[in-house]
Design a protein around this motif. Structure first.
Motif, PDB file in Angstrom:
ATOM      1  N   TYR A 206       0.827  -1.193   0.000  1.00 53.64           N
ATOM      2  CA  TYR A 206       0.000   0.000   0.000  1.00 53.64           C
ATOM      3  C   TYR A 206       0.867   1.251   0.000  1.00 53.64           C
ATOM      4  N   GLN A 207       0.392   2.260  -0.702  1.00 55.77           N
ATOM      5  CA  GLN A 207       1.090   3.536  -0.729  1.00 55.77           C
ATOM      6  C   GLN A 207       0.088   4.653  -0.485  1.00 55.77           C
ATOM      7  N   THR A 208       0.486   5.589   0.367  1.00 52.16           N
ATOM      8  CA  THR A 208      -0.334   6.779   0.579  1.00 52.16           C
ATOM      9  C   THR A 208       0.564   7.992   0.670  1.00 52.16           C
ATOM     10  N   PRO A 209       0.090   9.150   0.197  1.00 48.00           N
ATOM     11  CA  PRO A 209      -1.154   9.315  -0.553  1.00 48.00           C
ATOM     12  C   PRO A 209      -0.995   8.819  -1.990  1.00 48.00           C
ATOM     13  N   ARG A 210      -2.072   8.680  -2.712  1.00 46.10           N
ATOM     14  CA  ARG A 210      -1.996   8.318  -4.124  1.00 46.10           C
ATOM     15  C   ARG A 210      -1.612   9.528  -4.964  1.00 46.10           C
ATOM     16  N   TYR A 211      -2.095  10.680  -4.592  1.00 45.40           N
ATOM     17  CA  TYR A 211      -1.777  11.919  -5.304  1.00 45.40           C
ATOM     18  C   TYR A 211      -1.463  12.993  -4.279  1.00 45.40           C
ATOM     19  N   LEU A 212      -0.455  13.811  -4.589  1.00 40.58           N
ATOM     20  CA  LEU A 212      -0.064  14.884  -3.681  1.00 40.58           C
ATOM     21  C   LEU A 212       0.409  16.069  -4.496  1.00 40.58           C
ATOM     22  N   VAL A 213      -0.198  17.227  -4.239  1.00 40.24           N
ATOM     23  CA  VAL A 213       0.226  18.481  -4.846  1.00 40.24           C
ATOM     24  C   VAL A 213       0.666  19.377  -3.704  1.00 40.24           C
ATOM     25  N   ILE A 214       1.893  19.878  -3.793  1.00 41.53           N
ATOM     26  CA  ILE A 214       2.470  20.593  -2.666  1.00 41.53           C
ATOM     27  C   ILE A 214       3.355  21.714  -3.174  1.00 41.53           C
ATOM     28  N   GLY A 215       3.562  22.713  -2.323  1.00 47.68           N
ATOM     29  CA  GLY A 215       4.378  23.849  -2.715  1.00 47.68           C
ATOM     30  C   GLY A 215       5.862  23.616  -2.455  1.00 47.68           C
ATOM     31  N   THR A 216       6.678  24.376  -3.154  1.00 49.78           N
ATOM     32  CA  THR A 216       8.132  24.277  -3.008  1.00 49.78           C
ATOM     33  C   THR A 216       8.551  24.557  -1.572  1.00 49.78           C
ATOM     34  N   GLY A 217       9.507  23.753  -1.098  1.00 52.31           N
ATOM     35  CA  GLY A 217      10.058  23.961   0.230  1.00 52.31           C
ATOM     36  C   GLY A 217       9.407  23.146   1.332  1.00 52.31           C
ATOM     37  N   LYS A 218       8.290  22.521   1.036  1.00 51.16           N
ATOM     38  CA  LYS A 218       7.593  21.733   2.052  1.00 51.16           C
ATOM     39  C   LYS A 218       8.288  20.387   2.279  1.00 51.16           C
ATOM     40  N   LYS A 219       8.171  19.900   3.492  1.00 51.72           N
ATOM     41  CA  LYS A 219       8.663  18.556   3.823  1.00 51.72           C
ATOM     42  C   LYS A 219       7.526  17.563   3.627  1.00 51.72           C
ATOM     43  N   ILE A 220       7.821  16.462   2.953  1.00 45.08           N
ATOM     44  CA  ILE A 220       6.794  15.454   2.698  1.00 45.08           C
ATOM     45  C   ILE A 220       7.329  14.062   3.001  1.00 45.08           C
ATOM     46  N   THR A 221       6.408  13.192   3.381  1.00 45.49           N
ATOM     47  CA  THR A 221       6.732  11.784   3.567  1.00 45.49           C
ATOM     48  C   THR A 221       5.743  10.943   2.792  1.00 45.49           C
ATOM     49  N   LEU A 222       6.273  10.086   1.934  1.00 42.04           N
ATOM     50  CA  LEU A 222       5.451   9.136   1.175  1.00 42.04           C
ATOM     51  C   LEU A 222       5.488   7.804   1.919  1.00 42.04           C
ATOM     52  N   GLU A 223       4.293   7.283   2.200  1.00 41.48           N
ATOM     53  CA  GLU A 223       4.210   6.067   2.987  1.00 41.48           C
ATOM     54  C   GLU A 223       4.129   4.825   2.109  1.00 41.48           C
ATOM     55  N   CYS A 224       4.756   3.750   2.581  1.00 44.74           N
ATOM     56  CA  CYS A 224       4.689   2.458   1.904  1.00 44.74           C
ATOM     57  C   CYS A 224       4.651   1.360   2.962  1.00 44.74           C
ATOM     58  N   SER A 225       3.648   0.503   2.851  1.00 38.56           N
ATOM     59  CA  SER A 225       3.544  -0.612   3.792  1.00 38.56           C
ATOM     60  C   SER A 225       3.193  -1.890   3.050  1.00 38.56           C
ATOM     61  N   GLN A 226       3.746  -3.010   3.543  1.00 39.53           N
ATOM     62  CA  GLN A 226       3.398  -4.306   2.969  1.00 39.53           C
ATOM     63  C   GLN A 226       3.126  -5.298   4.099  1.00 39.53           C
ATOM     64  N   THR A 227       2.187  -6.185   3.822  1.00 32.63           N
ATOM     65  CA  THR A 227       1.751  -7.147   4.841  1.00 32.63           C
ATOM     66  C   THR A 227       2.192  -8.561   4.509  1.00 32.63           C
TER      67      THR A 227
END
Lengths: 112, 114
Positions: free
Chosen positions: A5-26
């Motif tokens: 699983y990955q979240t979010p599926r879509y992300l629109v963000i401004g320059t300079g922001k910190k982001i984390t893309l999640e990935c999990s597997q079972t």
């Protein structure tokens, strides 16, 4: 259907922001991977992990970082997003050598 | 080093006709070979793999691939194409000598016309 699983599926963000893309597997897979893919183009390996507390950089240089504190979780972080980071990010996991990689649905990131 | 070449950016075929998507590879050691398919805004789905044994491998959705060691090829085939097969196809390779991850080709877009 693979249990990754990955979240979010879509992300629109401004320059300079910190982001984390999640990935999990079972599936209990030790190996996990992050790929970067521009739309309709080839995949580039940016990070991989052989197991907990193991992370390595891939073929394509990336300003992102990853962590692997738990087997099932492999998040990717960008400390300061830039427009050049706009792309699709695919997470995958696999069993030991010889078995296929299972891919998540991807996160499409747009940095304005 | 390991690498994959998919010489065709796009393959066009009429529905009901056979299709072939080409792939050649280069590895040190013995290859493990894979085909994946990607539909728009989706991750990659596994189609089939060659590890050892019979050179003709059968996979999902009626696809098959033939491993040819002398030509270092692993072409994807289907006897009768469907419009729903239209997608982006990736060939991938990993060596049995311990390379860390799959190396993917550049992808081939398959367009099946009704």
């Amino acid at each position: 259907e693979a249990d990754i699983y990955q979240t979010p599926r879509y992300l629109v963000i401004g320059t300079g922001k910190k982001i984390t893309l999640e990935c999990s597997q079972t599936m209990g897979h030790d190996k996990m991977y992050w790929y970067q893919q521009d739309p309709g183009m080839e995949l580039h390996l940016i990070h991989y992990s052989y197991g907990v507390n193991s992370t390595e950089k891939g073929d394509l240089s990336s300003e992102s970082t990853v962590s692997r504190i738990r087997t099932e979780h492999f998040p990717l972080t960008l400390e300061s997003a830039r427009p050049s980071h706009t792309s699709q990010y695919l997470c995958a996991s696999s069993e030991p050598m010889g078995n296929e990689q299972f891919f998540g649905p991807g996160t499409r990131l747009t940095v304005l | 080093a390991q690498s994959v070449a998919q010489p065709e950016d796009q393959v066009n075929v009429a529905e009901g006709n056979p299709l072939t998507v080409k792939c050649t590879y280069s590895v040190s050691g013995n290859p493990y070979l894979f085909w994946y398919v990607q539909y728009p805004n989706r991750g990659l789905q596994f189609l089939l793999k060659y590890i050892t044994g019979d050179n003709l491998v059968k996979g999902s959705y009626g696809f098959e691939a033939e491993f040819n060691k002398s030509q270092t090829s692993f072409h994807l085939k289907k006897p009768s194409a469907l419009v729903s097969d239209s997608a982006l196809y990736f060939c991938a390779v990993i060596s049995d000598t311990g390379r860390r991850a799959l190396t993917f080709g550049s992808g081939t877009r398959l367009q099946v016309q009704p």
